[in-house]
Design a protein around this motif. Structure first.
Motif, PDB file in Angstrom:
ATOM      1  N   SER A 108       0.824  -1.219   0.000  1.00  7.71           N
ATOM      2  CA  SER A 108       0.000   0.000   0.000  1.00  7.71           C
ATOM      3  C   SER A 108       0.858   1.269   0.000  1.00  7.71           C
ATOM      4  N   LYS A 109       2.139   1.113   0.400  1.00  6.10           N
ATOM      5  CA  LYS A 109       3.021   2.283   0.477  1.00  6.10           C
ATOM      6  C   LYS A 109       4.105   2.269  -0.599  1.00  6.10           C
ATOM      7  N   ALA A 110       4.245   1.161  -1.314  1.00  7.53           N
ATOM      8  CA  ALA A 110       5.345   1.026  -2.284  1.00  7.53           C
ATOM      9  C   ALA A 110       5.102   1.908  -3.499  1.00  7.53           C
ATOM     10  N   SER A 111       6.130   2.631  -3.915  1.00  8.33           N
ATOM     11  CA  SER A 111       5.982   3.518  -5.064  1.00  8.33           C
ATOM     12  C   SER A 111       6.893   3.124  -6.221  1.00  8.33           C
ATOM     13  N   ASP A 112       8.099   2.602  -5.923  1.00  6.91           N
ATOM     14  CA  ASP A 112       8.989   2.259  -7.032  1.00  6.91           C
ATOM     15  C   ASP A 112       8.602   0.907  -7.634  1.00  6.91           C
ATOM     16  N   ASP A 113       8.841   0.779  -8.931  1.00  7.24           N
ATOM     17  CA  ASP A 113       8.360  -0.383  -9.676  1.00  7.24           C
ATOM     18  C   ASP A 113       9.032  -1.689  -9.246  1.00  7.24           C
ATOM     19  N   GLU A 114      10.323  -1.643  -8.922  1.00  5.44           N
ATOM     20  CA  GLU A 114      11.000  -2.872  -8.519  1.00  5.44           C
ATOM     21  C   GLU A 114      10.397  -3.430  -7.226  1.00  5.44           C
ATOM     22  N   SER A 115      10.155  -2.542  -6.267  1.00  6.66           N
ATOM     23  CA  SER A 115       9.570  -2.953  -4.991  1.00  6.66           C
ATOM     24  C   SER A 115       8.153  -3.497  -5.199  1.00  6.66           C
TER      25      SER A 115
END
Length: 238
Positions: A108-115
């Motif tokens: 719900s908090k992840a913004s970068d694509d790899e994560s």
């Protein structure tokens, strides 16, 4: 020494001690605090903790299922079935807990694509582990959840990550296994595996040494699976 540093150290101690429930419990405060800010090393540690937590139950379920096939033990079918269902429920609880933790504290908090790719892949994987033995409504829902997580992860990975990136390759490997084992769609499994393999081989010469090394191990697994699956698909068409 920060609390995060202490929890990570204790998680490594638990790993060495093969206390994987404790390892997960030590890492939960780290996940809550850092969320998508987990480093690659911390993500890998989390992956080891989660996978080992459920591997014992998955192995036990497969072992009991194999014993159930032996006609000599038919008379013990009742208690064996009860025992297997108990282990299955333990597996489902652990997988549900892992999926809920990832959804609430990280994704719900992840913004970068790899994560996002990494954690969506993980949701797909733990839905797949449930689907290995689930039945009826639980199986139908879990298939849908796994498919959605894997598809979203693939969409992000193929748009943003290099074809030799270990997350993108590992995702393709696991998604193809999902189609083979859970959806029982050999053709789709081969299509996914073939595409990932070809895309990676086309880019392999452009990789740095570490990426190349990580990619090679997953490429070998893809090749092994594809060899077996294509042989099976060929047999089925004869």
């Amino acid at each position: 020494m920060t609390n995060v540093e202490e929890q990570i150290f204790m998680a490594r101690v638990a790993e060495q001690s093969e206390r994987f429930r404790d390892m997960v419990d030590f890492l939960k405060p780290v996940i809550a605090e850092k969320g998508p800010g987990l480093s690659q090393d911390e993500r890998n540690l989390l992956s080891v903790a989660f996978k080992n937590l459920v591997s014992q139950q998955r192995t036990a379920i497969r072992t009991i299922s194999a014993i159930e096939q032996n006609p000599k033990y038919t008379k013990f079918g009742g208690p064996m079935g009860d025992y297997k269902r108990r282990i299955e429920e333990e597996l489902y609880r652990n997988c549900d807990d892992i999926i809920a933790t990832i959804r609430s504290s990280v994704l719900s908090k992840a913004s970068d694509d790899e994560s996002r790719s990494f954690f969506l892949k993980m949701i797909g994987d733990y839905c797949r582990y449930i689907a290995e033995s689930a039945k009826d409504e639980r199986l139908a829902k879990t298939k849908t959840d796994a498919l959605g997580a894997y598809q979203e992860a693939c969409s992000i990975a193929e748009k943003s990550l290099n074809a030799c990136n270990s997350i993108r390759l590992g995702l393709a490997l696991n998604f193809s296994v999902f189609h083979y084992e859970v959806m029982q769609d050999v053709r789709k499994a081969c299509e996914l595996g073939d595409k990932a393999l070809q895309d990676a081989l086309d880019k392999l010469d452009d990789c740095d040494e570490e990426t190349f090394r990580d990619a090679q191990s997953i490429i070998e697994l893809l090749r092994e699976n594809l060899s077996l699956w294509k042989e099976e698909e060929g047999d089925g068409e004869q």
